[in-house]
Design a protein around this motif. Sequence first.
Motif, PDB file in Angstrom:
ATOM      1  N   GLU A 281       8.799  -2.483   4.935  1.00  0.00           N
ATOM      2  CA  GLU A 281       9.000  -1.041   4.759  1.00  0.00           C
ATOM      3  C   GLU A 281       7.796  -0.311   5.328  1.00  0.00           C
ATOM      4  O   GLU A 281       6.653  -0.639   4.988  1.00  0.00           O
ATOM      5  N   ALA A 282       8.027   0.661   6.197  1.00  0.00           N
ATOM      6  CA  ALA A 282       6.942   1.366   6.885  1.00  0.00           C
ATOM      7  C   ALA A 282       6.846   2.804   6.415  1.00  0.00           C
ATOM      8  O   ALA A 282       7.808   3.566   6.524  1.00  0.00           O
ATOM      9  N   ASP A 283       5.679   3.156   5.872  1.00  0.00           N
ATOM     10  CA  ASP A 283       5.408   4.545   5.502  1.00  0.00           C
ATOM     11  C   ASP A 283       3.969   4.888   5.868  1.00  0.00           C
ATOM     12  O   ASP A 283       3.210   5.415   5.074  1.00  0.00           O
ATOM     13  N   GLY A 284       3.589   4.506   7.090  1.00  0.00           N
ATOM     14  CA  GLY A 284       2.232   4.742   7.578  1.00  0.00           C
ATOM     15  C   GLY A 284       1.297   3.585   7.252  1.00  0.00           C
ATOM     16  O   GLY A 284       1.472   2.895   6.244  1.00  0.00           O
ATOM     17  N   GLY A 285       0.312   3.370   8.111  1.00  0.00           N
ATOM     18  CA  GLY A 285      -0.730   2.383   7.850  1.00  0.00           C
ATOM     19  C   GLY A 285      -0.261   0.940   7.860  1.00  0.00           C
ATOM     20  O   GLY A 285      -0.821   0.100   7.150  1.00  0.00           O
TER      21      GLY A 285
ATOM     22  N   SER B  44     -14.619 -26.005  16.951  1.00  0.00           N
ATOM     23  CA  SER B  44     -14.327 -24.683  16.375  1.00  0.00           C
ATOM     24  C   SER B  44     -12.842 -24.502  16.145  1.00  0.00           C
ATOM     25  O   SER B  44     -12.009 -24.977  16.927  1.00  0.00           O
ATOM     26  N   GLY B  45     -12.511 -23.797  15.070  1.00  0.00           N
ATOM     27  CA  GLY B  45     -11.129 -23.457  14.802  1.00  0.00           C
ATOM     28  C   GLY B  45     -10.765 -22.106  15.373  1.00  0.00           C
ATOM     29  O   GLY B  45     -11.563 -21.475  16.088  1.00  0.00           O
ATOM     30  N   TRP B  46      -9.570 -21.624  15.036  1.00  0.00           N
ATOM     31  CA  TRP B  46      -9.077 -20.359  15.578  1.00  0.00           C
ATOM     32  C   TRP B  46      -8.176 -19.682  14.557  1.00  0.00           C
ATOM     33  O   TRP B  46      -7.488 -20.350  13.779  1.00  0.00           O
ATOM     34  N   ILE B  47      -8.209 -18.367  14.548  1.00  0.00           N
ATOM     35  CA  ILE B  47      -7.333 -17.569  13.693  1.00  0.00           C
ATOM     36  C   ILE B  47      -6.639 -16.543  14.577  1.00  0.00           C
ATOM     37  O   ILE B  47      -7.295 -15.837  15.352  1.00  0.00           O
ATOM     38  N   THR B  48      -5.337 -16.485  14.477  1.00  0.00           N
ATOM     39  CA  THR B  48      -4.581 -15.543  15.283  1.00  0.00           C
ATOM     40  C   THR B  48      -3.471 -14.941  14.426  1.00  0.00           C
ATOM     41  O   THR B  48      -3.246 -15.377  13.297  1.00  0.00           O
ATOM     42  N   ALA B  49      -2.810 -13.921  14.952  1.00  0.00           N
ATOM     43  CA  ALA B  49      -1.806 -13.218  14.142  1.00  0.00           C
ATOM     44  C   ALA B  49      -0.604 -12.820  14.977  1.00  0.00           C
ATOM     45  O   ALA B  49      -0.699 -12.613  16.191  1.00  0.00           O
ATOM     46  N   GLN B  50       0.545 -12.737  14.298  1.00  0.00           N
ATOM     47  CA  GLN B  50       1.745 -12.155  14.885  1.00  0.00           C
ATOM     48  C   GLN B  50       2.233 -11.058  13.951  1.00  0.00           C
ATOM     49  O   GLN B  50       2.162 -11.192  12.727  1.00  0.00           O
ATOM     50  N   TYR B  51       2.720  -9.979  14.549  1.00  0.00           N
ATOM     51  CA  TYR B  51       3.112  -8.774  13.797  1.00  0.00           C
ATOM     52  C   TYR B  51       4.478  -8.319  14.276  1.00  0.00           C
ATOM     53  O   TYR B  51       4.772  -8.345  15.477  1.00  0.00           O
ATOM     54  N   ALA B  52       5.306  -7.910  13.330  1.00  0.00           N
ATOM     55  CA  ALA B  52       6.614  -7.368  13.707  1.00  0.00           C
ATOM     56  C   ALA B  52       7.082  -6.379  12.659  1.00  0.00           C
ATOM     57  O   ALA B  52       6.810  -6.535  11.468  1.00  0.00           O
ATOM     58  N   MET B  53       7.784  -5.360  13.123  1.00  0.00           N
ATOM     59  CA  MET B  53       8.448  -4.420  12.221  1.00  0.00           C
ATOM     60  C   MET B  53       9.920  -4.812  12.155  1.00  0.00           C
ATOM     61  O   MET B  53      10.598  -4.854  13.183  1.00  0.00           O
ATOM     62  N   LEU B  54      10.405  -5.129  10.954  1.00  0.00           N
ATOM     63  CA  LEU B  54      11.799  -5.519  10.808  1.00  0.00           C
ATOM     64  C   LEU B  54      12.711  -4.331  11.121  1.00  0.00           C
ATOM     65  O   LEU B  54      12.318  -3.174  10.970  1.00  0.00           O
ATOM     66  N   PRO B  55      13.933  -4.613  11.581  1.00  0.00           N
ATOM     67  CA  PRO B  55      14.805  -3.546  12.076  1.00  0.00           C
ATOM     68  C   PRO B  55      14.964  -2.347  11.150  1.00  0.00           C
ATOM     69  O   PRO B  55      14.953  -1.209  11.596  1.00  0.00           O
ATOM     70  N   ARG B  56      15.124  -2.546   9.825  1.00  0.00           N
ATOM     71  CA  ARG B  56      15.317  -1.404   8.937  1.00  0.00           C
ATOM     72  C   ARG B  56      14.090  -1.122   8.085  1.00  0.00           C
ATOM     73  O   ARG B  56      14.185  -0.634   6.965  1.00  0.00           O
TER      74      ARG B  56
ATOM     75  N   MET C 255       0.870  -1.176   0.000  1.00  0.00           N
ATOM     76  CA  MET C 255       0.000   0.000   0.000  1.00  0.00           C
ATOM     77  C   MET C 255       0.900   1.217   0.000  1.00  0.00           C
ATOM     78  O   MET C 255       1.514   1.531   1.022  1.00  0.00           O
ATOM     79  N   GLY C 256       1.012   1.887  -1.181  1.00  0.00           N
ATOM     80  CA  GLY C 256       1.946   2.991  -1.290  1.00  0.00           C
ATOM     81  C   GLY C 256       3.354   2.491  -1.076  1.00  0.00           C
ATOM     82  O   GLY C 256       3.767   1.497  -1.677  1.00  0.00           O
ATOM     83  N   ASN C 257       4.107   3.148  -0.193  1.00  0.00           N
ATOM     84  CA  ASN C 257       5.464   2.701   0.116  1.00  0.00           C
ATOM     85  C   ASN C 257       5.518   1.791   1.339  1.00  0.00           C
ATOM     86  O   ASN C 257       6.615   1.443   1.795  1.00  0.00           O
ATOM     87  N   THR C 258       4.357   1.424   1.864  1.00  0.00           N
ATOM     88  CA  THR C 258       4.313   0.470   2.979  1.00  0.00           C
ATOM     89  C   THR C 258       4.230  -0.940   2.413  1.00  0.00           C
ATOM     90  O   THR C 258       3.357  -1.240   1.596  1.00  0.00           O
ATOM     91  N   ARG C 259       5.139  -1.805   2.859  1.00  0.00           N
ATOM     92  CA  ARG C 259       5.162  -3.188   2.395  1.00  0.00           C
ATOM     93  C   ARG C 259       5.179  -4.131   3.592  1.00  0.00           C
ATOM     94  O   ARG C 259       6.040  -3.997   4.468  1.00  0.00           O
ATOM     95  N   VAL C 260       4.232  -5.050   3.598  1.00  0.00           N
ATOM     96  CA  VAL C 260       4.120  -6.020   4.689  1.00  0.00           C
ATOM     97  C   VAL C 260       4.045  -7.419   4.084  1.00  0.00           C
ATOM     98  O   VAL C 260       3.199  -7.684   3.230  1.00  0.00           O
ATOM     99  N   LEU C 261       4.921  -8.311   4.514  1.00  0.00           N
ATOM    100  CA  LEU C 261       4.905  -9.694   4.060  1.00  0.00           C
ATOM    101  C   LEU C 261       3.963 -10.483   4.970  1.00  0.00           C
ATOM    102  O   LEU C 261       4.176 -10.550   6.187  1.00  0.00           O
TER     103      LEU C 261
END
Length: 204
Positions: A89-93, A25-37, A1-7
């Motif tokens: 790559e983080a550029d908002g959102g 019942s099943g389950w859906i969960t998530a893990q999130y991290a911002m890479l160092p650079r 999304m723009g210059n924001t890239r998330v794998l």
Amino acid sequence: MGNTRVLCVATVEERVPKFLRGTGSGWITAQYAMLPRSSPSRIPRESRRGHLKGRTQEIQRLIGRSLRQAVDLTAIGERTILIDCDVIEADGGTRTAAVNGGFVALYSALKKLKLAESSVVSMIAAVSLGLIKGKVHLDLDYTEDFAADADINVVMDEKGGIVEIQGTAEEAPFSEEQLGAVIKSARRGIRKIIKAQKKALKIE
């Protein structure tokens, strides 16, 4: 999304948390991290600190809650789908991009299990917005986010139903009318995102 890239990657595990064992019942969960650079200045790895920051935990919960709204959990059986979202790559959102990419990864995993048609209740997408000098701005980049008087994230389903709203006034309170304008703008943006998700997933 723009210059924001998330794998975003989905992993299917043939087990569920203890509180769901024997329920069907099943389950859906998530893990999130911002890479160092992923940002101009290096972000220390949270694994080196031994604990997750509050922001990371909050975002992980947002992604998980949002994606669970997309699926009939009883239709996937007693299995867990873990969505890993790594910001390259983080550029908002970044959190809203993680929800959007996370849904594509989730749908792809369910399709591989031949469960997509029977379990997916609705497409899910998210967008970041802000109020800058009283005007609504859609899909903020970093500089817009930094200048915003209010920072708002909206998650919706394909029909425009609201899944979640996160909103904070940075400088001064915003009005109900302004919130209405934000939601209207979010709905327009989310329609475009869902169209892009469908194209990526080859959904007619």
